[in-house]
Design an enzyme around this catalytic site. Sequence first.
Site, PDB file in Angstrom:
ATOM      1  N   ASP A  79      23.160  32.709  51.518  1.00  0.00           N
ATOM      2  CA  ASP A  79      23.805  32.022  50.395  1.00  0.00           C
ATOM      3  C   ASP A  79      22.721  31.450  49.490  1.00  0.00           C
ATOM      4  O   ASP A  79      21.637  31.088  49.967  1.00  0.00           O
ATOM      5  CB  ASP A  79      24.726  30.905  50.905  1.00  0.00           C
ATOM      6  CG  ASP A  79      25.842  30.623  49.909  1.00  0.00           C
ATOM      7  OD1 ASP A  79      27.001  31.001  50.196  1.00  0.00           O
ATOM      8  OD2 ASP A  79      25.559  30.046  48.839  1.00  0.00           O
ATOM      9  N   LYS A 130      24.607  24.484  51.647  1.00  0.00           N
ATOM     10  CA  LYS A 130      25.561  25.228  52.472  1.00  0.00           C
ATOM     11  C   LYS A 130      24.848  25.860  53.664  1.00  0.00           C
ATOM     12  O   LYS A 130      25.318  25.807  54.810  1.00  0.00           O
ATOM     13  CB  LYS A 130      26.191  26.313  51.611  1.00  0.00           C
ATOM     14  CG  LYS A 130      27.660  26.556  51.902  1.00  0.00           C
ATOM     15  CD  LYS A 130      28.164  27.693  51.071  1.00  0.00           C
ATOM     16  CE  LYS A 130      29.184  27.253  50.056  1.00  0.00           C
ATOM     17  NZ  LYS A 130      29.679  28.370  49.261  1.00  0.00           N
ATOM     18  N   THR A 177      37.276  40.604  46.333  1.00  0.00           N
ATOM     19  CA  THR A 177      38.421  41.185  45.616  1.00  0.00           C
ATOM     20  C   THR A 177      37.992  41.471  44.184  1.00  0.00           C
ATOM     21  O   THR A 177      37.586  40.558  43.458  1.00  0.00           O
ATOM     22  CB  THR A 177      39.593  40.191  45.625  1.00  0.00           C
ATOM     23  OG1 THR A 177      39.903  39.906  46.989  1.00  0.00           O
ATOM     24  CG2 THR A 177      40.817  40.759  44.937  1.00  0.00           C
ATOM     25  N   GLU A 231      39.196  42.582  52.152  1.00  0.00           N
ATOM     26  CA  GLU A 231      39.511  41.582  53.190  1.00  0.00           C
ATOM     27  C   GLU A 231      40.905  41.024  52.924  1.00  0.00           C
ATOM     28  O   GLU A 231      41.253  40.750  51.784  1.00  0.00           O
ATOM     29  CB  GLU A 231      38.458  40.461  53.098  1.00  0.00           C
ATOM     30  CG  GLU A 231      38.631  39.372  54.095  1.00  0.00           C
ATOM     31  CD  GLU A 231      38.646  39.906  55.512  1.00  0.00           C
ATOM     32  OE1 GLU A 231      37.662  40.566  55.906  1.00  0.00           O
ATOM     33  OE2 GLU A 231      39.642  39.668  56.218  1.00  0.00           O
ATOM     34  N   PHE A 232      41.666  40.819  53.991  1.00  0.00           N
ATOM     35  CA  PHE A 232      43.039  40.324  53.818  1.00  0.00           C
ATOM     36  C   PHE A 232      43.259  38.979  54.500  1.00  0.00           C
ATOM     37  O   PHE A 232      44.388  38.591  54.767  1.00  0.00           O
ATOM     38  CB  PHE A 232      44.036  41.360  54.366  1.00  0.00           C
ATOM     39  CG  PHE A 232      43.903  42.714  53.727  1.00  0.00           C
ATOM     40  CD1 PHE A 232      44.491  42.975  52.497  1.00  0.00           C
ATOM     41  CD2 PHE A 232      43.170  43.727  54.337  1.00  0.00           C
ATOM     42  CE1 PHE A 232      44.361  44.218  51.892  1.00  0.00           C
ATOM     43  CE2 PHE A 232      43.030  44.973  53.741  1.00  0.00           C
ATOM     44  CZ  PHE A 232      43.625  45.221  52.511  1.00  0.00           C
ATOM     45  N   LYS A 256      43.964  45.996  48.024  1.00  0.00           N
ATOM     46  CA  LYS A 256      43.855  44.547  48.158  1.00  0.00           C
ATOM     47  C   LYS A 256      44.631  43.822  47.053  1.00  0.00           C
ATOM     48  O   LYS A 256      45.447  42.929  47.310  1.00  0.00           O
ATOM     49  CB  LYS A 256      42.379  44.136  48.117  1.00  0.00           C
ATOM     50  CG  LYS A 256      42.137  42.644  47.968  1.00  0.00           C
ATOM     51  CD  LYS A 256      42.779  41.871  49.112  1.00  0.00           C
ATOM     52  CE  LYS A 256      42.799  40.394  48.843  1.00  0.00           C
ATOM     53  NZ  LYS A 256      41.621  39.712  49.212  1.00  0.00           N
ATOM     54  N   ALA A 308      61.255  29.628  49.443  1.00  0.00           N
ATOM     55  CA  ALA A 308      61.327  29.113  48.069  1.00  0.00           C
ATOM     56  C   ALA A 308      60.753  27.707  48.034  1.00  0.00           C
ATOM     57  O   ALA A 308      60.743  27.001  49.029  1.00  0.00           O
ATOM     58  CB  ALA A 308      62.778  29.109  47.616  1.00  0.00           C
ATOM     59  N   CYS A 334      43.278  32.551  45.457  1.00  0.00           N
ATOM     60  CA  CYS A 334      43.461  34.010  45.511  1.00  0.00           C
ATOM     61  C   CYS A 334      44.643  34.515  44.696  1.00  0.00           C
ATOM     62  O   CYS A 334      44.454  35.154  43.673  1.00  0.00           O
ATOM     63  CB  CYS A 334      43.585  34.452  46.964  1.00  0.00           C
ATOM     64  SG  CYS A 334      42.153  34.000  47.934  1.00  0.00           S
TER      65      CYS A 334
HETATM   66  C1  UGA Z   1      46.221  35.210  50.295  1.00  0.00           C
HETATM   67  C2  UGA Z   1      46.774  36.413  51.073  1.00  0.00           C
HETATM   68  O1  UGA Z   1      47.888  36.005  51.871  1.00  0.00           O
HETATM   69  C3  UGA Z   1      45.686  37.014  51.982  1.00  0.00           C
HETATM   70  O2  UGA Z   1      46.183  38.164  52.636  1.00  0.00           O
HETATM   71  C4  UGA Z   1      44.480  37.372  51.104  1.00  0.00           C
HETATM   72  O3  UGA Z   1      43.418  37.907  51.892  1.00  0.00           O
HETATM   73  C5  UGA Z   1      43.980  36.114  50.404  1.00  0.00           C
HETATM   74  O4  UGA Z   1      45.036  35.593  49.582  1.00  0.00           O
HETATM   75  C6  UGA Z   1      42.799  36.510  49.546  1.00  0.00           C
HETATM   76  O5  UGA Z   1      42.987  37.238  48.580  1.00  0.00           O
HETATM   77  O6  UGA Z   1      41.664  36.178  49.895  1.00  0.00           O
HETATM   78  P1  UGA Z   1      45.798  32.633  50.915  1.00  0.00           P
HETATM   79  O7  UGA Z   1      45.398  32.444  49.485  1.00  0.00           O
HETATM   80  O8  UGA Z   1      44.948  32.043  51.987  1.00  0.00           O
HETATM   81  O9  UGA Z   1      45.901  34.205  51.257  1.00  0.00           O
HETATM   82  O10 UGA Z   1      47.245  31.992  51.037  1.00  0.00           O
HETATM   83  P2  UGA Z   1      48.715  32.485  51.442  1.00  0.00           P
HETATM   84  O11 UGA Z   1      48.970  32.183  52.855  1.00  0.00           O
HETATM   85  O12 UGA Z   1      48.945  33.864  50.971  1.00  0.00           O
HETATM   86  O13 UGA Z   1      49.580  31.483  50.561  1.00  0.00           O
HETATM   87  C7  UGA Z   1      49.460  31.506  49.140  1.00  0.00           C
HETATM   88  C8  UGA Z   1      50.385  30.523  48.502  1.00  0.00           C
HETATM   89  O14 UGA Z   1      51.730  30.976  48.568  1.00  0.00           O
HETATM   90  C9  UGA Z   1      50.390  29.117  49.094  1.00  0.00           C
HETATM   91  O15 UGA Z   1      50.326  28.185  48.030  1.00  0.00           O
HETATM   92  C10 UGA Z   1      51.704  29.029  49.814  1.00  0.00           C
HETATM   93  O16 UGA Z   1      52.213  27.725  49.866  1.00  0.00           O
HETATM   94  C11 UGA Z   1      52.584  29.921  48.950  1.00  0.00           C
HETATM   95  N1  UGA Z   1      53.757  30.499  49.645  1.00  0.00           N
HETATM   96  C12 UGA Z   1      53.575  31.323  50.709  1.00  0.00           C
HETATM   97  C13 UGA Z   1      55.028  30.210  49.194  1.00  0.00           C
HETATM   98  O17 UGA Z   1      55.218  29.465  48.207  1.00  0.00           O
HETATM   99  N2  UGA Z   1      56.104  30.766  49.834  1.00  0.00           N
HETATM  100  C14 UGA Z   1      55.953  31.589  50.891  1.00  0.00           C
HETATM  101  O18 UGA Z   1      56.971  32.068  51.436  1.00  0.00           O
HETATM  102  C15 UGA Z   1      54.658  31.874  51.349  1.00  0.00           C
END
Ligand code: UGA
Length: 471
Positions: A46, A51, A138, A168-169, A224, A272, A280
């Site tokens: 990094d 960090k 991404t 990455e996911f 992705k 909802a 992301c």
């Molecule tokens: C998301 C994707 O889920 C990952 O697969 C991906 O790798 C990642 O982005 C990325 O691009 O690096 P993340 O941002 O950690 O992951 O968060 P999520 O768990 O996807 O939640 C995103 C947002 O959606 C949160 O604010 C959550 O509160 C909201 N959410 C989620 C809802 O409002 N309703 C739902 O049913 C689910």
Amino acid sequence: MFGMMRDEAAGSPAPRPRMSVIGTGYLGATHAAAMAELGFDVVGVDTDPAKVEALSAGRVPFYEPGLEELIARHLATGRLRFTTDLTEAVAVSDIHFVCVGTPQQTGSHAADLRFVESAVAGVARALSHDGVVVGKSTVPVGTAARLRELLGALAPEGVAAELIWNPEFLREGKAVEDTLHPDRVVIGGASPGAASAMREVYAAPIAEGTPFLTVGLETAELVKVSANAFLATKISFINAIAELCTAADADVSTLADAIGLDGRIGRRFLDAGLGFGGGCLPKDIRALMHRAGELGALEVVGLMQQVDEINMAQRQRVVEMALSACGGSVLNARIGVLGAAFKPLTDDVRDSPALNVAAALHLRGAQVTVFDPAAGETAHRTFPTLSFADGIRDALVDAHVVLLLTEWHEFLDADPVALGETVRTRTIIDARNKLDAARWSAAGWTVIGLGTGVTRPVAAPLGVPAVELLV
Ligand code: UGA
């Protein structure tokens, strides 16, 4: 090119590829630790010395469950270390994972690719022997092809370097589990040699049955982005239906349970509420809009625009619900806010809907006090003018209305009877539809959901009048 990974002719066991991981944020730090867990020698790089110093001492500069333990374990095994010296890291590695951020550009929807370009250029210049550069960040479709040219132009003569894409996911809060046990491994644009090196890297998940897909470079980039776009669309879809449920007196949570039982639909990502945020989904759908526009794929632009608009409108909706609960104005009203992180199990407040709502109410003259179990510090740095409490009770003292904005377990498990004694008015806006409304109403609370209606107090506890509120 991959002679250093295979030595079958000589009959000796093949040495394992050594790895550098460029960028040690959520993605890079987790990936580096996970690779060490899978048995590889890894050096994380990094540009931020603070960090690197923290990680080298086993301290993770952000909240990610399980990561600190994993890093500590592999600092101890000697398989993991961190440095600011890219040249040295590249010199001792065969596979170079690029895990730097691609944030939204200021003043545009496009992704800022400066970090990813400079990481690939840095690796290219530092190469002292053959290697594979594996992009994990991404990126908008078409970026990897350009980076491949950059690598070819900058790699020293006589060194064979190949660039492939391996999106990455991982989810924040579940990063360790998602990295060690992914739903799928996608490898884009790999030659047979690079594909077989990647099979070796991911041998453990593959042995667990994780699908391993080799696809084109552009398809890998789009897999992705499309996955995130679909998740965002699911959330905005259910939020649009939530509006309809409110108008028609239906219940969106029960509806989501019912439609989610259809295997083609699935229940996940149909909660909802306040909508999506974080580092992301919001920036990825905007970067997709921008790139799709450049490529003339206008249906995608229109669809993503609608998804974004529905999502942002949820924040405004909750602000209006708070105004309404306070009789039309929040000026000088005390508002207790539970949650600042964009979701539970993280201290990330990037584009956090919770913090956004808290700040909007503060700007309208409310006295807002926020509590978050992990994100208090990061939230305070972002919005120093908001007040922050050390616990749930502190945040709720004399509150005219309480807002549940991030569904941390400790909020869902909190005792509504005890909290009822702290507030001025027992009204809670459950912006994530996750409270046990019956339990709260039995303790004298009015619970207001998004698309789930209002649950009125069942009975007022002794000495406290039940409050009927205007909604
Ligand atoms: C998301 C994707 O889920 C990952 O697969 C991906 O790798 C990642 O982005 C990325 O691009 O690096 P993340 O941002 O950690 O992951 O968060 P999520 O768990 O996807 O939640 C995103 C947002 O959606 C949160 O604010 C959550 O509160 C909201 N959410 C989620 C809802 O409002 N309703 C739902 O049913 C689910």
